[in-house]
Write a protein that holds these residues in place. Structure first.
Motif, PDB file in Angstrom:
ATOM      1  N   UNK A 131      -9.823   1.643  38.429  1.00 20.09           N
ATOM      2  CA  UNK A 131      -9.155   1.187  39.650  1.00 20.09           C
ATOM      3  C   UNK A 131      -9.663   1.855  40.922  1.00 20.09           C
ATOM      4  N   UNK A 132     -10.191   3.079  40.797  1.00 21.11           N
ATOM      5  CA  UNK A 132     -10.736   3.759  41.975  1.00 21.11           C
ATOM      6  C   UNK A 132     -11.862   2.962  42.636  1.00 21.11           C
ATOM      7  N   UNK A 133     -12.527   2.095  41.880  1.00 19.95           N
ATOM      8  CA  UNK A 133     -13.655   1.335  42.427  1.00 19.95           C
ATOM      9  C   UNK A 133     -13.217   0.040  43.101  1.00 19.95           C
ATOM     10  N   UNK A 134     -11.977  -0.329  42.935  1.00 21.19           N
ATOM     11  CA  UNK A 134     -11.499  -1.586  43.506  1.00 21.19           C
ATOM     12  C   UNK A 134     -11.490  -1.492  45.037  1.00 21.19           C
ATOM     13  N   UNK A 135     -12.163  -2.442  45.668  1.00 22.26           N
ATOM     14  CA  UNK A 135     -12.240  -2.456  47.124  1.00 22.26           C
ATOM     15  C   UNK A 135     -13.270  -1.512  47.703  1.00 22.26           C
ATOM     16  N   UNK A 136     -14.021  -0.794  46.857  1.00 25.20           N
ATOM     17  CA  UNK A 136     -15.043   0.142  47.342  1.00 25.20           C
ATOM     18  C   UNK A 136     -16.396  -0.576  47.416  1.00 25.20           C
ATOM     19  N   UNK A 137     -17.039  -0.465  48.572  1.00 24.08           N
ATOM     20  CA  UNK A 137     -18.323  -1.135  48.772  1.00 24.08           C
ATOM     21  C   UNK A 137     -19.268  -0.196  49.515  1.00 24.08           C
ATOM     22  N   UNK A 138     -20.554  -0.494  49.392  1.00 18.41           N
ATOM     23  CA  UNK A 138     -21.561   0.224  50.179  1.00 18.41           C
ATOM     24  C   UNK A 138     -21.420  -0.200  51.639  1.00 18.41           C
ATOM     25  N   UNK A 139     -21.342   0.782  52.530  1.00 20.35           N
ATOM     26  CA  UNK A 139     -21.183   0.517  53.959  1.00 20.35           C
ATOM     27  C   UNK A 139     -22.454   0.920  54.710  1.00 20.35           C
ATOM     28  N   UNK A 140     -22.846   0.085  55.675  1.00 23.42           N
ATOM     29  CA  UNK A 140     -23.991   0.366  56.557  1.00 23.42           C
ATOM     30  C   UNK A 140     -25.298   0.506  55.786  1.00 23.42           C
ATOM     31  N   UNK A 141     -25.361  -0.125  54.593  1.00 21.25           N
ATOM     32  CA  UNK A 141     -26.567  -0.058  53.749  1.00 21.25           C
ATOM     33  C   UNK A 141     -26.976   1.378  53.427  1.00 21.25           C
ATOM     34  N   UNK A 142     -25.992   2.268  53.374  1.00 22.88           N
ATOM     35  CA  UNK A 142     -26.238   3.678  53.050  1.00 22.88           C
ATOM     36  C   UNK A 142     -25.319   4.115  51.907  1.00 22.88           C
ATOM     37  N   UNK A 143     -25.680   5.224  51.298  1.00 23.72           N
ATOM     38  CA  UNK A 143     -24.779   5.806  50.301  1.00 23.72           C
ATOM     39  C   UNK A 143     -23.421   6.006  50.959  1.00 23.72           C
ATOM     40  N   UNK A 144     -22.375   5.549  50.274  1.00 19.36           N
ATOM     41  CA  UNK A 144     -21.038   5.572  50.867  1.00 19.36           C
ATOM     42  C   UNK A 144     -20.096   6.385  49.994  1.00 19.36           C
ATOM     43  N   UNK A 145     -19.339   7.266  50.644  1.00 18.35           N
ATOM     44  CA  UNK A 145     -18.420   8.155  49.940  1.00 18.35           C
ATOM     45  C   UNK A 145     -16.978   7.792  50.293  1.00 18.35           C
ATOM     46  N   UNK A 146     -16.141   7.774  49.264  1.00 14.91           N
ATOM     47  CA  UNK A 146     -14.705   7.614  49.462  1.00 14.91           C
ATOM     48  C   UNK A 146     -14.025   8.843  48.858  1.00 14.91           C
TER      49      UNK A 146
END
Length: 678
Positions: free
Chosen positions: A641-656
């Motif tokens: 579930x932690x991955x739900x709604x998580x996407x790569x932003x600005x074509x860069x590695x993205x951290x949540x």
């Protein structure tokens, strides 16, 4: 009539030509004992056990001894590494008799398998006398031996699955653990207690976590000094890497030379964790006392351990063999020790002069037969091994040693120990960044789940040997493998691996959970010849299966948000709370899990292509984050579930960065994220 010829266990096969009429553990032996009304002599050991070899040569290969054994007893051999469920019952019996225990474990049983007398190694003359005495008592006072067996079994049953009072646990338990550790710490040689000294990897890992919390310099010193002294001792293989099982003396000089997979897995992980602590300026504003750059030294030791395992213990198709013997050519340590004259012959004069000074080599030697166990001297640092002459000397000696007759290698593959090795390679890949460690991880997972047959119809088997899988998996097989897979997915996040972990955890609960009292039994209870199902929270040479399971469940809770995982972990803590509170020094792994329960709040999700994600994880892993949960993916997913709604932003590695599954806004700057990690 020796019946061990068709077995696959390396240990049992070592005894297939004995004149003793050996049975393997099973119905044929039990039936023979009942029909002939004979007591059972049960001998438990393992193939790389030195004193097992000694007793075998003195007694089991001797015709006179065999005649007595065959006349009066039904004789059974067990490989303790294949049947830890049986070994722990009869080891508990020996302890209940007031004896120290160890292997070979030698137990006398009634035909219905109840223990009435036992010990370990007996010299031949003493052993013959004991056999004849017990046979006489069986003939004249059988009822009394039967009664003794019943009473002893009742005692073990109460000990192995006690009705425990629940007590409140809090952070005071860590203070009690710390006080005991520092009181037993050997300030001169490192380690805890006196000889023989075992590498207490799990205890050291817990001390690192406690130091992470309270920054008490003595804790860090106890850990780093112990790790330094062990690596600078003769217990460490300075030519080939890897640790022997324990040191016979307080200086870590003379080892018991057998090398076990599990020891090296646990120690590699602890050395790597120490590297993380030493690299963190917030934890180590000034380096601890000790030799030069300790972090560099510990990284080198961990790398050499992992490389040793890859070189000498890896199955061609993946997975890792169990151990290497202490003995070769009938002598303990012969493969590893060097005579003064042999070193002079192999090395150039310059190499010899330096090597002699560095490793304390003398003509009289420090080991048997005037030979030398390599023991780095205090005036030389680990870095001095890179000296041109020292390096060439080591390479020459390693090449010569490789031509010697090698110690026996136990080539069975144990699911549990391979799980521990997965954890070591996962952390090795995260910190050292070597792709061969990732390849080893993937190869081992593929071997267990696809090639070997150790995983069938949703269940694990415990042992693979000579293309045969055998024995239903024990708690440790599930717990250690789940831990290894969790560590793998933190090194190289993979939602499919995590899904498999959840399924394995569910199967573990189905097979081992005590629905009446809580916590996990060690075995599944389906083998009626195993007289009881035990539960334990204390570490032995291996960490407690219940403790590793508690840690796994908490990690799964943070990854999935499924509260049932946390509830099961809390039940384990509650069930064992009285024992943990009374003996915290024996429950290091349980306290590692409890520390995680109290301190873990943050989860970090990384969205990126896998290769870039692994690089980011390696940057994060250079310092110690024992309470952080890591996962990630290349794309959004409903699981976990932690991955739900998580996407790569600005074509860069993205951290949540999340706290108890509630995530902050996405961030592309790793430094900003690291500053927020507790």
């Amino acid at each position: 009539m020796n019946l061990l010829q068709n077995e696959k266990s390396p240990y049992l096969l070592q005894h297939k030509d004995n004149p003793v009429n050996w049975y393997s553990w099973g119905e044929a032996a039990f039936q023979a004992a009942k029909e002939q009304n004979k007591p059972i002599f049960l001998s438990i050991g393992y193939s790389t056990c030195h004193w097992c070899h000694v007793m075998a040569h003195e007694s089991f290969e001797n015709e006179q001894v065999a005649q007595v054994m065959n006349r009066y007893f039904i004789n059974i051999k067990i490989d303790r590494e294949e049947r830890p469920d049986i070994d722990e019952i009869y080891m508990a019996a020996v302890h209940a008799m007031g004896q120290r225990g160890g292997w070979p474990l030698s137990i006398f049983l009634t035909p219905d398998l109840k223990p009435f007398y036992g010990g370990t190694y007996w010299p031949r003359v003493q052993f013959i006398g004991l056999l004849e005495k017990i046979a006489e008592i069986w003939r004249t006072d059988q009822a009394n031996l039967q009664k003794s067996g019943e009473e002893l079994l009742a005692h073990i049953r109460a000990q192995k699955d006690p009705d425990l009072t629940r007590v409140e646990m809090d952070e005071e338990i860590f203070k009690k653990f710390t006080e005991h550790s520092l009181a037993t710490f050997d300030s001169k040689w490192g380690g805890f207690g006196s000889a023989p000294k075992f590498p207490q990897a799990t205890q050291l890992s817990l001390l690192l976590r406690l130091y992470h919390q309270n920054k008490a310099p003595l804790l860090l010193h106890a850990v780093t000094y112990t790790l330094e002294k062990m690596a600078r001792g003769g217990m460490y293989d300075h030519l080939g890497g890897g640790f022997a099982r324990y040191s016979t003396d307080e200086k870590w000089l003379i080892p018991h030379f057998e090398k076990m997979l599990y020891d090296n897995a646990l120690l590699a992980k602890t050395y790597l964790e120490a590297c993380q602590v030493l690299a963190d300026p917030s934890l180590c504003p000034s380096p601890p006392r000790g030799e030069g750059n300790l972090r560099e030294m510990f990284a080198s030791v961990a790398k050499e351990i992992l490389d040793y395992v890859l070189r000498d213990l890896q199955h061609p198709e993946g997975g890792f063999f169990s151990a290497e013997d202490a003995d070769s050519e009938g002598e303990e340590g012969k493969f590893y020790a060097w005579s003064y004259s042999e070193l002079k012959q192999v090395l150039s004069e310059d190499e010899f002069q330096l090597f002699q000074k560095m490793y304390g080599v003398t003509e009289s030697g420090n080991f048997e037969h005037s030979s030398n166990v390599l023991w780095p001297q205090d005036q030389f640092t680990w870095k001095d091994k890179e000296n041109l002459f020292a390096k060439s000397a080591q390479e020459k000696l390693f090449a010569v040693r490789e031509k010697r007759i090698r110690p026996h290698r136990d080539e069975k593959i144990l699911t549990s120990w391979n799980g521990l090795m997965l954890s070591a390679f996962a952390l090795g890949f995260r910190i050292l960044g070597d792709q061969k460690y990732l390849s080893a991880l993937k190869g081992t997972i593929n071997f267990i789940f696809e090639k070997s047959g150790l995983f069938q119809e949703g269940k694990l088997f415990a042992r693979y040997a000579q293309n045969e899988v055998k024995y239903a998996g024990y708690l440790d097989d599930y717990a250690f493998l789940i831990q290894g897979l969790l560590d793998f997915q933190e090194a190289s996040p993979n939602p499919q691996i995590l899904q498999r972990v959840v399924e394995l955890q569910q199967k573990q609960k189905e097979l081992f959970w005590d629905v009446t009292k809580g916590a996990f039994f060690f075995s599944d209870g389906l083998d009626e010849s195993v007289l009881l199902r035990s539960k334990d929270c204390m570490d032995t040479a291996l960490p407690s299966g219940n403790a590793v399971s508690a840690f796994n469940l908490l990690r799964l809770y943070h990854l999935t948000g499924d509260a049932s995982f946390k509830e099961d972990a809390l039940t384990i803590f509650s069930h064992f709370s009285k024992l943990i509170s009374a003996y915290p020094h024996a429950c290091s792994q349980m306290l590692i899990a409890y520390d995680f329960l109290l301190k873990a709040k943050q989860e970090l999700v990384i969205m990126s292509a896998s290769a870039e994600m692994e690089k980011m994880i390696q940057k994060i892993s250079q310092v110690f984050h024992p309470h952080l949960t890591l996962t990630g993916s290349e794309k959004e997913s409903n699981f976990p579930p932690l991955l739900k709604g998580r996407r790569i932003q600005n074509n860069q590695v993205t951290f949540y960065l999340c706290e108890n599954q509630s995530c902050q806004l996405p961030e592309n700057d790793l430094k900003i994220v690291l500053d927020k990690i507790g």
